[in-house]
Structures are given as C-alpha cells and as structure tokens.
Design an enzyme around this catalytic site. Structure first.
Site, mmCIF file in Angstrom:
data_model
loop_
_atom_site.group_PDB
_atom_site.id
_atom_site.type_symbol
_atom_site.label_atom_id
_atom_site.label_comp_id
_atom_site.label_asym_id
_atom_site.label_seq_id
_atom_site.Cartn_x
_atom_site.Cartn_y
_atom_site.Cartn_z
ATOM 1 C CG ASP A 441 -1.952 1.115 1.148
ATOM 2 O OD1 ASP A 441 -2.990 0.884 0.514
ATOM 3 O OD2 ASP A 441 -1.705 2.206 1.714
ATOM 4 C CD GLU A 484 -4.397 4.070 -1.625
ATOM 5 O OE1 GLU A 484 -4.614 4.352 -0.449
ATOM 6 O OE2 GLU A 484 -5.276 4.163 -2.508
#
Length: 569
Positions: A441, A484
């Site tokens: 992440d 993301e």
C-alpha cells in the site's frame, strides 16, 4: 517446480500480420491468399466432419451390437448363475447331507444294485429326478471314472438333492434344453428322462466322453472355472448343434463330477432374431471361441456373410488385443464383441449398400452437397467475411486484455489475480511447497492526489507498478487490488524469501524520486505486509491475503515505509 510462468507486462501489437502482409503484397494478393487458406481449412473441416461421421457410424454399429450382446449375455448369465447355484448346493450336500429316511434308503438301494449292468434309483417322480447308473465293472474300465471315494454315499444323496433343484430350475421358457449332473462314480441325473434302463450305459458313456466332461479334469481346468463347449453335427447324424456350459464339482480337492446345461443353437438363433430391431439392417452372427460359425440372425441366408479363412485370420488378430472392436472387409463393416458369459464372439455385418440406404448414407451425401455450396458462397463473399473476422479478432483481443488487466498499471486486476492465485496455491499445496503473499500500500497517496491532482496520482501508480514488477522473480504474479494497493503472489517462496522480496520492493520504491510536474519531484514509499502458508499450513489465498493486509496496517501504524512479516515486527 512446475509453477506456471506468468508475464507481468503485456505487449500490444500495433498491426496484425494480415495488415503487414497486405502492405507488402497488396490487398488483392492477401484476399487471394486468404481465400486459398479458408478453402483449404473448409475442406479439412469437411474431412473432419466425415471422420466424426464415420466415428458416429462405428459407434452406432457397436451400440446396436452391444444391445443385442447384453440381452444375450443377460440370459446366458442367468443360466451360468443357476449352474453356480447348483454347484454350491451340491457342495453343501456333499459336506452335510440331509438325514432323511428316503435318502438313507436310496443309499441302501444303490449298494444293492451297484453291480448291475444298469440301474435307476427314484424317490418321487413328481418332485425329483431319478439317478441313473452303471455297474462297478463298467466304471473300472473308464480312465476318468472311479468309485474309490469315501464320500460316495454322500454323493448319491447329493445327486438326488440336486435333482430336485434341477427339476425346479428347468422350465419351458428357458434357453436350456437339458441340465444334468454327471458323476465320475458311474451315474448321472438329467432333466431329459431315460425311458429304458437298458439305455443308461450308452447315455452315460455318451456324457463322459464329451469334451465338456473331459475338459474339467484337474489338468485341463486347473482354475475349476465355468467353461463353454460347442458340439457340431456329424454328417451321418441328425444331432442338432448345441453349446454346453459346464462346471466341475469339487470338494476337499477331489473331483466328483460335472454339472452342465445344453443350449441348442436354434434357440440362440431365435433369441437373436427376437432381440434385434426389425427396422435396422445388418446381420448378427454368433461364433465360438475358435471362430467356428454357430448361427445367424438371418434364417433365409444363413451362410451369406460367413467369412473366408483370410477374413477369419484378420478377425482373430484383432480379437487378440481387445474384447470389442470393428474392422472393414471390402464393402462390409464388421463390428464384434466378446460375450461376458459365453466363450465366444457376437459379430454384426453391415454391407455398403445397407449403409448407403441408411441415415448415415443420407447424411454423407448431404455433407458433400453442403461443402460444395459453402465453397461457392465463399468465392462470392470472401472479402466481406475477411474484414469482419479481422475486425472481430482485434476487438476480441483488446476486450480480453482489458478484462484481465488494469489499464493504468498494466498489471492483473483483482478478479484476474484471484483466478491466478487459487490454482497456484493448490499446486503448491499438492507438492508441499510454500506459498506466500505480499500486500503493498503506497503511503500518503491521497495527499499526492489532493496536492498534485489525479493525473500525478496516475503517474505514481504506473511508476510504482513498474518498480514492483521489476523486483519480482519470474514465477511471481502481481496485481492491483485497490486504489493504491497491490498484491504479490510468490509460489514456492517461504516467509523469509517473501520478506526479502518485500524489502527489495520497499527499497526500490523509496530510493528513486520521480518527476510529477515541471521542476517538481517527490519520493514515494510503501508499507508492506507478508504472510506465508508455512506459518499455519493454510493455503487459502483469501486467508493469506487477509493476514498480509493486517500486517500491512501494522506497518502503517508503526510509522509506514516498512515491512511486517509477522504480527510483532
């Protein structure tokens, strides 16, 4: 290690080979070439249809044969089962005879008459069958015959008991014409009565000289199994050909005699005629184990399709390797199948003229006409078809790639990643190899979007995806599973190796600055969580991803830009 290699970047070809060829040779040449290719493949396809049609024809022939063979086998099995039942009853009677006064009297009567040239013992004509026998002197003259048996009295009573069963088992609807027990001790029981006692010796020696009796000696039939025998009529005799199924009766390693059932060939012929579909062409023929012709389903031409020696040799060669099959002989197709409960072969002969008149012949003619019509239409409409196929192929390739990949990062999307992960996890579990998962992440990605705009955020995602792909091994799989967030699958990697890969990804992401605007660069970082099947032995991908995701958020809470491979560090 058997792990499927997955490419992480997919190249899109700008032009198809057809367009390149068209640019070199010109549209006219390409059209002509494509026409030739399509014509060739249409011909091959038609040929393939012919092959499939031939296979269907062969399957149809075999299915028709199998239906008749199963029906015949069913009746034969019923008779074999009866024979086995009678043998079991005979064995029980030999070991533990019934203690009836009438049976004891029968033994006494045997002792009184055993020296007579011919004798008969009968208890009750309405309930059981008589025992017919010859003298001790006649028994002593036979090679296979003997009364030197301590259980001779038990065999006499057992023969009377089995005579009762034979009488019950024999009926007019059965295929069996005669059922009998023939003893080596000089007597027999038969469902065909012996009207005159003087005929007993002739009939007894007729039994014990038959192959179905001699063939059950311990030397000829070591496995003591059921055997089938065929008797052919002699020129000077009116004896009808018949097949005999027989089984030896043994107890305590001593051969007592033979139980047998005789089935006339005419009965089997009548059964074949009743079993076949009257609307179907073809002739069914029954052969024994030595491929001697027994009977046919066609009574009008019983010898019309009998094979010559060369054809019989071809059949015998084919039957050495399989229990069923088919073979072409000139204009005939012969399908054959060995029967399970008869030592012989049932064959179905189908001629070319019968095939042409049938459904498969009509389909073959129609298929030829369709191929000619298709070729004519192809000549008139090829150019339009080529354009449609070309456009559809390009569109299909594009849609397929878009369905499996994330267009921004060019990595697998979430659905495709899960489809790839499950079989890889199962394969690793099968071979007892470790299976690891990394969750990635990007840190502060929302701030980048808010500060520099979504276009800059897209650049960051594309840049991060490229760095992640370059950090992986050849067999690893990466995909984008969220905004993301990325996921990496590492088949064959243990927890330590997966943590090393995760650290390599973290360093690559953090060590390079990227230009996102004029004279503006940023350095990105990521938090990573790692899990492996070796921790708990669980190969469920969703569980491993959930564990890695939890550790990712532990890394976030610990300050970001770090790798967590456990719940503690």
């Amino acid at each position: 290690m058997g792990v499927v290699r997955v490419q992480h970047e997919t190249k899109m070809e700008n032009q198809s080979w057809l367009k390149k060829l068209a640019r070199r040779l010109g549209p006219g040449h390409v059209v002509n070439l494509c026409f030739i290719v399509v014509l060739l493949f249409s011909t091959l396809l038609t040929w393939r249809e012919v092959v499939v049609l031939e296979d269907a024809y062969i399957s149809s022939q075999r299915n028709h044969l199998e239906n008749v063979a199963n029906a015949l086998d069913k009746h034969l099995q019923y008779n074999v089962d009866k024979l086995i039942f009678l043998r079991n009853g005979m064995r029980e009677a030999l070991v533990a005879p019934l203690d009836f006064t009438s049976l004891r009297n029968a033994v006494t009567e045997f002792e009184q008459h055993r020296d007579e040239h011919a004798w008969q013992i009968e208890l009750n004509r309405r309930r059981t069958l008589p025992v017919n026998g010859v003298s001790d002197a006649l028994v002593s003259e036979g090679n296979f015959l003997s009364r030197e048996n301590e259980s001779l009295d038990n065999e006499i009573t057992a023969a009377l008991e089995v005579g009762y069963l034979l009488r019950l088992a024999h009926n007019s609807s059965s295929m069996v014409e005669q059922a009998m027990y023939v003893s080596r001790a000089g007597f027999y029981v038969s469902t065909q009565p012996t009207l005159f006692t003087r005929n007993v010796p002739t009939r007894y020696y007729g039994y014990v000289t038959q192959p179905w009796f001699i063939g059950h000696s311990q030397r000829e039939n070591r496995h003591r199994a059921v055997r089938w025998f065929t008797s052919q009529p002699e020129h000077a005799s009116n004896t009808e050909p018949q097949v005999t199924v027989s089984v030896p009766v043994d107890s305590n390693n001593y051969w007592y005699g033979v139980l047998g059932m005789s089935i006339p060939v005419r009965t089997m012929q009548q059964f074949l005629r009743n079993a076949i579909d009257k609307n179907l062409d073809g002739e069914y023929q029954l052969y024994d184990s030595k491929l001697r012709f027994l009977t046919s389903s066609n009574p009008d031409h019983p010898t019309g399709n009998i094979f010559d020696p060369r054809e019989l040799a071809l059949l015998a060669q084919a039957m050495e390797h399989d229990t069923r099959g088919g073979i072409r002989m000139d204009s005939r197709y012969v399908s054959w199948e060995r029967l399970d409960h008869f030592d012989g072969v049932l064959a179905r002969v189908h001629t070319l003229s019968e095939g042409v008149r049938g459904d498969f012949g009509s389909i073959s003619i129609a298929l030829t006409l369709l191929w000619a019509l298709f070729t004519t239409m192809l000549l008139l409409s090829w150019y339009v078809i080529r354009r449609m196929v070309s456009n559809m192929y390009v569109l299909q390739s594009s849609l397929q790639w878009q369905a499996w990949h994330d267009t921004l990062t060019r990595l697998y999307n979430r659905g495709a990643l899960f489809e790839k992960a499950r079989p890889l996890a199962k394969l690793c579990q099968t071979h007892q190899h470790p299976f690891s998962v990394i969750q990635v992440d990007l840190d502060h990605f929302k701030a980048i979007n808010d500060r520099f705009g979504h276009q800059a955020g897209d650049r960051v995602l594309s840049h991060a995806a490229g760095l992640i792909s370059s950090s992986l091994r050849a067999q690893d799989v990466a995909g984008r599973v969220g905004g993301e967030e990325f996921c990496v699958i590492l088949p064959g990697a243990n927890l330590t190796q997966a943590a090393e890969v995760a650290e390599r990804i973290r360093l690559k992401l953090n060590e390079k600055e990227m230009l996102i605007a004029k004279s503006t660069t940023i350095r990105i970082s990521a938090s990573l969580g790692v899990s492996s099947s070796e921790e708990t032995g669980d190969y469920d991908f969703e569980q491993l991803q959930s564990l890695a995701d939890r550790r990712l958020y532990l890394a976030k809470q610990a300050g970001r830009n770090r790798v967590f491979a456990s719940d503690n560090a």
